[in-house]
Scaffold this motif. Structure first.
Motif, PDB file in Angstrom:
ATOM      1  N   SER A  62       5.092  13.401  -2.084  1.00 60.61           N
ATOM      2  CA  SER A  62       3.847  12.632  -2.081  1.00 60.61           C
ATOM      3  C   SER A  62       4.086  11.128  -1.954  1.00 60.61           C
ATOM      4  O   SER A  62       3.139  10.379  -1.746  1.00 60.61           O
ATOM      5  N   ARG A  63       5.331  10.689  -2.061  1.00 55.75           N
ATOM      6  CA  ARG A  63       5.609   9.269  -1.850  1.00 55.75           C
ATOM      7  C   ARG A  63       5.495   8.894  -0.378  1.00 55.75           C
ATOM      8  O   ARG A  63       5.267   7.734  -0.041  1.00 55.75           O
ATOM      9  N   THR A  64       5.642   9.879   0.488  1.00 58.03           N
ATOM     10  CA  THR A  64       5.623   9.593   1.932  1.00 58.03           C
ATOM     11  C   THR A  64       4.637  10.466   2.705  1.00 58.03           C
ATOM     12  O   THR A  64       4.491  10.296   3.917  1.00 58.03           O
ATOM     13  N   ASN A 109       0.854  -1.188   0.000  1.00 57.71           N
ATOM     14  CA  ASN A 109       0.000   0.000   0.000  1.00 57.71           C
ATOM     15  C   ASN A 109       0.891   1.240   0.000  1.00 57.71           C
ATOM     16  O   ASN A 109       1.483   1.594   1.018  1.00 57.71           O
ATOM     17  N   GLU A 110       0.977   1.908  -1.137  1.00 57.64           N
ATOM     18  CA  GLU A 110       1.911   3.022  -1.286  1.00 57.64           C
ATOM     19  C   GLU A 110       1.381   4.326  -0.701  1.00 57.64           C
ATOM     20  O   GLU A 110       2.104   5.322  -0.664  1.00 57.64           O
ATOM     21  N   ARG A 111       0.130   4.341  -0.249  1.00 57.83           N
ATOM     22  CA  ARG A 111      -0.426   5.565   0.332  1.00 57.83           C
ATOM     23  C   ARG A 111      -0.783   5.379   1.806  1.00 57.83           C
ATOM     24  O   ARG A 111      -1.582   6.142   2.356  1.00 57.83           O
ATOM     25  N   ALA A 112      -0.209   4.393   2.459  1.00 55.09           N
ATOM     26  CA  ALA A 112      -0.433   4.199   3.897  1.00 55.09           C
ATOM     27  C   ALA A 112       0.601   5.014   4.650  1.00 55.09           C
ATOM     28  O   ALA A 112       1.600   4.508   5.140  1.00 55.09           O
ATOM     29  N   LEU A 148      -5.179  -1.656  -5.317  1.00 61.08           N
ATOM     30  CA  LEU A 148      -4.691  -2.104  -4.011  1.00 61.08           C
ATOM     31  C   LEU A 148      -3.419  -1.361  -3.605  1.00 61.08           C
ATOM     32  O   LEU A 148      -3.200  -1.104  -2.419  1.00 61.08           O
ATOM     33  N   ARG A 149      -2.591  -0.990  -4.550  1.00 61.34           N
ATOM     34  CA  ARG A 149      -1.368  -0.249  -4.228  1.00 61.34           C
ATOM     35  C   ARG A 149      -1.671   1.163  -3.747  1.00 61.34           C
ATOM     36  O   ARG A 149      -0.922   1.727  -2.972  1.00 61.34           O
ATOM     37  N   HIS A 150      -2.754   1.736  -4.239  1.00 64.81           N
ATOM     38  CA  HIS A 150      -3.067   3.134  -3.954  1.00 64.81           C
ATOM     39  C   HIS A 150      -4.242   3.289  -2.994  1.00 64.81           C
ATOM     40  O   HIS A 150      -4.815   4.377  -2.896  1.00 64.81           O
ATOM     41  N   LYS A 151      -4.636   2.250  -2.290  1.00 62.87           N
ATOM     42  CA  LYS A 151      -5.842   2.284  -1.464  1.00 62.87           C
ATOM     43  C   LYS A 151      -5.753   3.283  -0.318  1.00 62.87           C
ATOM     44  O   LYS A 151      -6.763   3.825   0.118  1.00 62.87           O
ATOM     45  N   GLY A 152      -4.554   3.551   0.185  1.00 62.81           N
ATOM     46  CA  GLY A 152      -4.435   4.481   1.302  1.00 62.81           C
ATOM     47  C   GLY A 152      -5.236   4.007   2.498  1.00 62.81           C
ATOM     48  O   GLY A 152      -5.162   2.851   2.896  1.00 62.81           O
ATOM     49  N   ARG A 153      -6.052   4.900   3.076  1.00 62.95           N
ATOM     50  CA  ARG A 153      -6.888   4.554   4.228  1.00 62.95           C
ATOM     51  C   ARG A 153      -8.275   4.089   3.811  1.00 62.95           C
ATOM     52  O   ARG A 153      -9.072   3.701   4.671  1.00 62.95           O
TER      53      ARG A 153
END
Length: 806
Positions: A110-112, A8-11, A335-340
């Protein structure tokens, strides 16, 4: 072949700084201020940071060093601003964010970190800027989407939704009633958005009050319903009455089933409208084959679907519905960009030969969705004829025994061209429709409404009719029975609600030990006296030291979730839970009425509370929660008010809350007692801008009756303020009459909130606590006012009168 969840890259870290970018006039500064207050973070603005680093304003720097030197310095300061404020901040970017170097820095950031693009309608920006600049600015503004990972649509709502239905009534006490300001609506929307993207909302609600309707996500409730609303329907009916969607479901499933031009803006606006009007979780679903759209090549279609699904994630919706039978690249990208946002993994089995429930491939479908990290798994199966309920129940048991905990909640049901086969098949997130909107394009929810489905639970004896009460020494004319009964009928519950006069704990206990006892609203003298007898109390009730809602604990286990999901069921109560809705009702009314000029400043704003009973405790707590750190209390019986002040000062000290420093020296105490109405307002403190009268209509247990009037010298606030009168019988108390006269002759900046407004808010939250269902707010408030008007007519003919606040 085994599957696994992609990273998950947006967690992001919950404390990671949040960056706001967008066009000039989009509202970044205001939203940043509101967000910083809500999250208790520092607000960093680009202009201020530039001046802090260089010692010069931008204009001064350009004058001294020229534009080329400014451009280089500005880019360096921008990068330094991001790098030196990585945690605990809200960072508001100016138009420097459009420079190529800044865009590169934001993409890396925005990566972190959450980088939020603030989007506002062109029409609203045009009102703030020169027409010649708008087109050029908005064209450049599109670059902000490329360097951001989240998006907030700053909605302008001309309808003024949310103001009290009674605002325009001619009732004597409600002149100049306070509806919510646009700033309040924006604050509620944006803070809800921030809670979701930081992951703090549901957790905080659970810790504060586990029986709150917002504390338990729909997938973990005993029963929950998803109101399906198609985008095409919303576009075909732009004048929909959003009030009529209230409490029609536990969440809204927005189905993107059409692709009009400017689709991204249209969807963003609809999501913002649902947030603003209904305030419920949003399930975002992109339909695989939108009706009326031309057939597209698979690659083009996957690209379009991926963009639309990513838009839902960028908008920070609560759930994204993802069809797991779709292209693997598309699924993994979501799924990679799902974030919260939570993912509902879907399997749709269409056609006459749909996969049977007990086929092993159904188990494998669940297994793969679980491995992908889906938060909820939804399996729907086309059924040509009747299917036995026992088969679906057996499938549920197989899932339960095959997979260890924790396992994602399962939504499973059959459907046909007529709709879901039976509303009882799926316990959670059952698809339902609006009762008055025929949607011919939706075959999944053309039969059931939330009310009809919930009614069926009682007819099938899965839930039980219960008895609810308002209890106290003076409750015979309470408005609560009428409001609660109307809400029960709206929701399809065969419960009863009555007012019972009693004044001892023994009397109270005799009512509460019944197997059919559902819950009670408590009035004097029980709010404080009941506290030692409660096994569990909400965080708020503990802090206040008083409760006004009493609930039985009937769970089969000792977990609070089990107790909460046992509401609407009869049986022996093991113990009791206490909560307080008085404070939140007062808080809601204050927020609606406070003008921007009187926005609470912790170091300066003062509040005044009249009284020392349970309602006064709630009022003090509401002021503290609003940010007020200087609360003055007056009560005719001095000993009582000293005890209340000591309680809150002790609690505040335990929470690390202090009053700060005033002109006359430092004070750690946030509550101070006013010994007399004859003395001048304490020197060194601002005059009060929030006054809450918490005394009943007639004297009870030594409290003063509602004949209080403010000393005129205490009303000299140059910006006016808010007076909240909790007594509503008579509606025009001496204080309300005084404030009407003062407003007309001296200061029109005072707003008056009458007791009917407050009691309506109390009833709404109490209904949700007692039943676990969303309250029909507008209906309950309308019934409350009409009942009060009817009582006035009866009192005029009989000479009877009411006391208390219930």
């Amino acid at each position: 072949m085994s599957v696994s969840a992609p990273k998950n890259e947006r967690a992001f870290d919950p404390n990671a700084s949040i960056v706001l970018v967008g066009c000039r006039g989009a509202g970044k500064r205001t939203l940043g201020f509101l967000g910083a207050l809500h999250l208790r973070r520092r607000l960093v603005t680009e202009d201020h940071y530039f001046e802090k680093v260089t010692g010069l304003t931008r204009g001064q720097f350009i004058s001294r060093n020229g534009k080329e030197s400014f451009a280089r310095q500005n880019a360096d300061v921008f990068k330094r601003m991001l790098d030196s404020n990585r945690t605990g901040c809200i960072i508001e970017c100016g138009m420097s964010s459009l420079a190529p170097e800044a865009q590169d820095a934001l993409r890396a950031y925005s990566r972190t970190h959450p980088v939020v693009y603030i989007h506002r309608e062109k029409e609203q920006i045009s009102l703030l800027l020169d027409a010649a600049d708008v087109e050029q600015l908005l064209k450049a503004d599109e670059k902000h989407r490329e360097c951001s990972n989240l998006e907030y649509y700053n909605l302008y709502d001309a309808s003024g939704h949310g103001s009290s239905p009674a605002s325009g009534s001619s009732t004597p006490g409600d002149a100049k009633q306070a509806g919510p300001s646009k700033l309040l609506s924006a604050r509620e929307d944006f803070t809800r958005f921030l809670d979701l993207i930081t992951g703090r909302g549901a957790t905080r609600a659970w810790l504060e009050s586990p029986f709150s309707v917002n504390a338990i996500p729909p997938e973990f409730r005993a029963y929950s319903y998803a109101l399906r609303v198609r985008l095409s329907c919303l576009l075909d009916h732009p004048d929909l009455d959003w009030d009529d969607f209230e409490a029609r479901g536990d969440c809204i499933e927005l189905v993107v089933d059409t692709w009009p031009s400017d689709l991204h803006k249209i969807i963003a606006r609809q999501v913002a409208l649902i947030r603003r009007k209904l305030g419920v979780p949003i399930i975002y679903h992109v339909e695989e084959n939108p009706r009326g759209e031309r057939r597209r090549p698979p690659e083009e279609k996957n690209t379009m679907d991926a963009e639309l699904l990513d838009l839902g994630l960028r908008l920070g919706v609560d759930y994204v519905s993802l069809d797991l039978q779709r292209d693997e690249t598309l699924v993994n990208g979501v799924l990679r960009h799902k974030g919260r946002s939570k993912i509902i993994g879907n399997f749709w089995h269409m056609g006459i030969g749909a996969l049977p429930w007990l086929d092993e491939r159904q188990i494998e479908n669940y297994r793969s969705a679980r491995a992908l990290g889906c938060d909820v798994i939804r399996i729907a199966r086309f059924c040509a004829g009747d299917s036995d309920a026992e088969i679906l129940e057996e499938f549920g048991r197989k899932i339960k025994h095959t997979f260890p905990d924790p396992k994602p909640p399962l939504v499973a049901y059959d459907f046909s061209v007529l709709g879901v086969r039976t509303p009882l098949q799926s316990r959670i997130l059952s698809p339902v429709r609006h009762p008055d909107i025929e949607n011919e394009r939706d075959h999944l929810a053309t039969v059931s409404t939330a009310r009809g489905s919930f009614e069926l639970l009682f007819r099938q004896f899965l839930l039980d009719p219960l008895q609810f009460y308002v209890l106290g020494s003076n409750v015979s004319y309470s408005l609560s029975p009428a409001m609660q009964t109307a809400a029960f009928d709206f929701a399809g519950m065969p419960h009863t609600f009555q007012a019972v006069t009693c004044s001892t704990l023994d009397d109270l206990n005799q009512i509460c030990i019944s197997d059919a006892f559902g819950g009670a609203l408590l009035a004097a003298p029980f709010k404080v006296a009941i506290m030692p007898h409660l096994k569990v109390k909400s965080h708020h009730a503990t802090a206040i030291g008083a409760v006004n809602v009493l609930l039985p604990l009937r769970g089969k286990t000792s977990t609070i979730l089990d107790h909460a999901n046992s509401r609407n069921k009869a049986g022996r109560a093991h113990a009791f839970f206490g909560d307080n809705t008085d404070w939140s009702a007062i808080l809601t009314c204050l927020r609606r009425a406070i003008s921007p000029r009187n926005y609470v400043q912790p170091s300066r704003t003062t509040g005044l509370v009249i009284g020392a009973g349970g309602m006064a405790r709630a009022a003090i707590y509401a002021l503290i929660q609003l940010g007020c750190r200087h609360v003055f209390i007056y009560n005719r019986t001095y000993e009582n008010v000293v005890h209340v002040a000591e309680h809150f000062n002790s609690w505040a000290e335990s929470q690390g809350i202090t009053a700060g420093t005033q002109a006359n020296g430092p004070h750690s105490e946030i509550c101070r007692v006013l010994p007399s109405l004859l003395e001048p307002w304490p020197p060194g403190y601002q005059l009060p801008t929030m006054v809450i009268s918490c005394v009943p209509a007639t004297g009870v247990d030594g409290n003063l009756p509602a004949d209080f009037e403010m000393p005129l010298d205490w009303l000299r606030s140059p910006t006016g303020g808010v007076v909240v009168e909790l007594a509503y019988e008579p509606l025009v108390t001496p204080l309300v009459a005084q404030m009407h006269a003062f407003r007309e002759s001296v200061s029109p900046s005072w707003v008056i909130v009458d007791g009917l407004e407050v009691v309506g808010e109390m009833a709404i939250e109490a209904f949700e606590l007692m039943t676990g269902r969303m309250a029909p707010k507008r209906l309950m408030k309308e019934v409350g006012r009409k009942t009060w008007e009817l009582q006035q007519q009866q009192q005029a003919s009989t000479g009877a009168f009411q006391t208390g606040f219930a």
